[in-house]
Scaffold this motif. Structure first.
Motif, PDB file in Angstrom:
ATOM      1  N   ARG A   1     -37.479 -35.893 -10.711  1.00  0.00           N
ATOM      2  CA  ARG A   1     -36.598 -36.205  -9.473  1.00  0.00           C
ATOM      3  C   ARG A   1     -36.695 -37.022  -9.580  1.00  0.00           C
ATOM      4  O   ARG A   1     -35.603 -37.877  -9.204  1.00  0.00           O
ATOM      5  N   PHE A   2     -37.725 -38.492  -8.949  1.00  0.00           N
ATOM      6  CA  PHE A   2     -37.474 -39.804  -9.074  1.00  0.00           C
ATOM      7  C   PHE A   2     -36.358 -40.406  -9.989  1.00  0.00           C
ATOM      8  O   PHE A   2     -35.147 -41.307 -10.159  1.00  0.00           O
ATOM      9  N   TRP A   3     -36.658 -40.153 -11.209  1.00  0.00           N
ATOM     10  CA  TRP A   3     -35.675 -40.430 -12.933  1.00  0.00           C
ATOM     11  C   TRP A   3     -34.379 -39.811 -12.563  1.00  0.00           C
ATOM     12  O   TRP A   3     -33.316 -40.538 -12.873  1.00  0.00           O
TER      13      TRP A   3
ATOM     14  N   LEU B   1     -36.253 -54.147 -14.956  1.00  0.00           N
ATOM     15  CA  LEU B   1     -34.739 -54.695 -14.342  1.00  0.00           C
ATOM     16  C   LEU B   1     -33.606 -53.975 -15.515  1.00  0.00           C
ATOM     17  O   LEU B   1     -32.392 -53.587 -15.670  1.00  0.00           O
ATOM     18  N   SER B   2     -34.677 -53.945 -17.090  1.00  0.00           N
ATOM     19  CA  SER B   2     -33.290 -53.727 -17.913  1.00  0.00           C
ATOM     20  C   SER B   2     -33.167 -51.468 -17.938  1.00  0.00           C
ATOM     21  O   SER B   2     -31.487 -51.373 -18.196  1.00  0.00           O
ATOM     22  N   LEU B   3     -34.151 -51.201 -17.677  1.00  0.00           N
ATOM     23  CA  LEU B   3     -33.808 -50.090 -16.724  1.00  0.00           C
ATOM     24  C   LEU B   3     -32.416 -49.807 -15.972  1.00  0.00           C
ATOM     25  O   LEU B   3     -31.243 -48.973 -16.005  1.00  0.00           O
ATOM     26  N   TRP B   4     -32.494 -51.011 -14.539  1.00  0.00           N
ATOM     27  CA  TRP B   4     -31.131 -50.726 -13.915  1.00  0.00           C
ATOM     28  C   TRP B   4     -30.264 -51.156 -14.396  1.00  0.00           C
ATOM     29  O   TRP B   4     -29.118 -50.742 -14.091  1.00  0.00           O
ATOM     30  N   LYS B   5     -30.042 -52.261 -15.555  1.00  0.00           N
ATOM     31  CA  LYS B   5     -28.881 -52.363 -15.802  1.00  0.00           C
ATOM     32  C   LYS B   5     -28.164 -50.561 -16.561  1.00  0.00           C
ATOM     33  O   LYS B   5     -26.862 -51.022 -17.597  1.00  0.00           O
ATOM     34  N   VAL B   6     -28.693 -50.329 -17.253  1.00  0.00           N
ATOM     35  CA  VAL B   6     -28.680 -49.395 -18.015  1.00  0.00           C
ATOM     36  C   VAL B   6     -28.248 -47.499 -17.789  1.00  0.00           C
ATOM     37  O   VAL B   6     -28.278 -46.687 -18.250  1.00  0.00           O
ATOM     38  N   GLN B   7     -28.890 -47.872 -15.974  1.00  0.00           N
ATOM     39  CA  GLN B   7     -28.733 -46.869 -15.225  1.00  0.00           C
ATOM     40  C   GLN B   7     -27.516 -45.412 -15.728  1.00  0.00           C
ATOM     41  O   GLN B   7     -28.352 -44.218 -15.511  1.00  0.00           O
TER      42      GLN B   7
ATOM     43  N   GLY C   1     -28.048 -43.239 -10.073  1.00  0.00           N
ATOM     44  CA  GLY C   1     -27.788 -45.045  -8.513  1.00  0.00           C
ATOM     45  C   GLY C   1     -28.862 -44.922  -7.447  1.00  0.00           C
ATOM     46  O   GLY C   1     -28.569 -45.992  -6.868  1.00  0.00           O
ATOM     47  N   ASP C   2     -29.797 -45.212  -7.189  1.00  0.00           N
ATOM     48  CA  ASP C   2     -30.547 -44.376  -6.275  1.00  0.00           C
ATOM     49  C   ASP C   2     -31.886 -45.494  -6.498  1.00  0.00           C
ATOM     50  O   ASP C   2     -32.699 -45.678  -7.206  1.00  0.00           O
ATOM     51  N   ILE C   3     -31.268 -46.818  -6.642  1.00  0.00           N
ATOM     52  CA  ILE C   3     -32.561 -48.181  -6.764  1.00  0.00           C
ATOM     53  C   ILE C   3     -33.924 -47.563  -6.165  1.00  0.00           C
ATOM     54  O   ILE C   3     -35.390 -48.285  -6.070  1.00  0.00           O
ATOM     55  N   ASP C   4     -34.073 -47.183  -4.923  1.00  0.00           N
ATOM     56  CA  ASP C   4     -34.724 -46.787  -4.270  1.00  0.00           C
ATOM     57  C   ASP C   4     -35.435 -45.986  -4.765  1.00  0.00           C
ATOM     58  O   ASP C   4     -37.309 -46.261  -5.046  1.00  0.00           O
TER      59      ASP C   4
END
Length: 198
Positions: free
Chosen positions: A12-14, A59-65, A20-23
């Motif tokens: 669910r968090f994934w 950080l890499s995950l956020w860049k390719v979210q 787009g939810d950074i939290d």
């Protein structure tokens, strides 16, 4: 918020992170950080290096979210990504290609975190014996046992993390458990160093 995430909660968090939810990503990092850090430290014992690698994967995950795919098991995915990141960073650091950790890498076994939960002196003594026995195994054997019994990964997942065939994982597990039994008998009987007898 602390404690283990169930597979369903992690997925669910994934999904929320991919939307787009950074939290949600921060929650995944917070909840999986202890497992990732322990795993990384067993593979390479430089604390800051391991911490940097963990931060870099998030950080890499956020860049390719927006483009990253769904995953079946988030924890397993993160363990694999961390190991790959560490190998890549070690390759840069040592200016040579690491396709896997060398056979002489140190995979440590310590039960110190668990000891805080144990009050009986006899149980602490037994855990120390088990730690001694576990450290008689090769790094690959310790890694396999850690992944199977501490991280609860399937044989297929272990094969992927360790870059082995599934049959090799089965064979290595059988060999590891046999070695554990022999070493345990030696320690219990006080025959450490007398392995030829057993």
């Amino acid at each position: 918020m602390s404690g283990q995430l169930s597979t369903e909660e992690a997925q669910r968090f994934w999904r929320e992170f991919r939307a787009g939810d950074i939290d949600a990503l921060a929650t995944l990092m917070e909840r999986f950080y202890p497992d990732l850090f322990n795993w990384g430290m067993r593979l390479h014992n430089e604390r800051e290096f391991v911490k940097d690698c963990i931060q870099e994967i998030f950080l890499s995950l956020w860049k390719v979210q927006e483009t990253i795919a769904p995953v079946e098991n988030v924890k397993f995915y993160l363990l694999v990504v961390l190991k790959s990141r560490m190998l890549r960073e070690l390759s840069k650091k040592e200016n040579k290609l690491h396709t896997r950790l060398s056979e002489d890498y140190t995979f440590s076994v310590e039960f110190s975190a668990d000891l805080r939960l144990i009050e009986e002196e006899h149980e602490v003594y037994q855990l120390r014996k088990l730690e001694q026995v576990m450290n008689q195994l090769s790094p690959r054997q310790k890694e396999l046992i850690y992944l199977r019994f501490h991280q609860n990964l399937s044989f297929e997942q272990i094969a992927e993390v360790m870059q082995l065939g599934r049959q090799s994982v089965y064979n290595l597990l059988q060999k590891s458990l046999g070695s554990l039994r022999r070493h345990w008998v030696a320690v219990v009987l006080g025959l450490a160093g007398w392995q030829g007898i057993i």
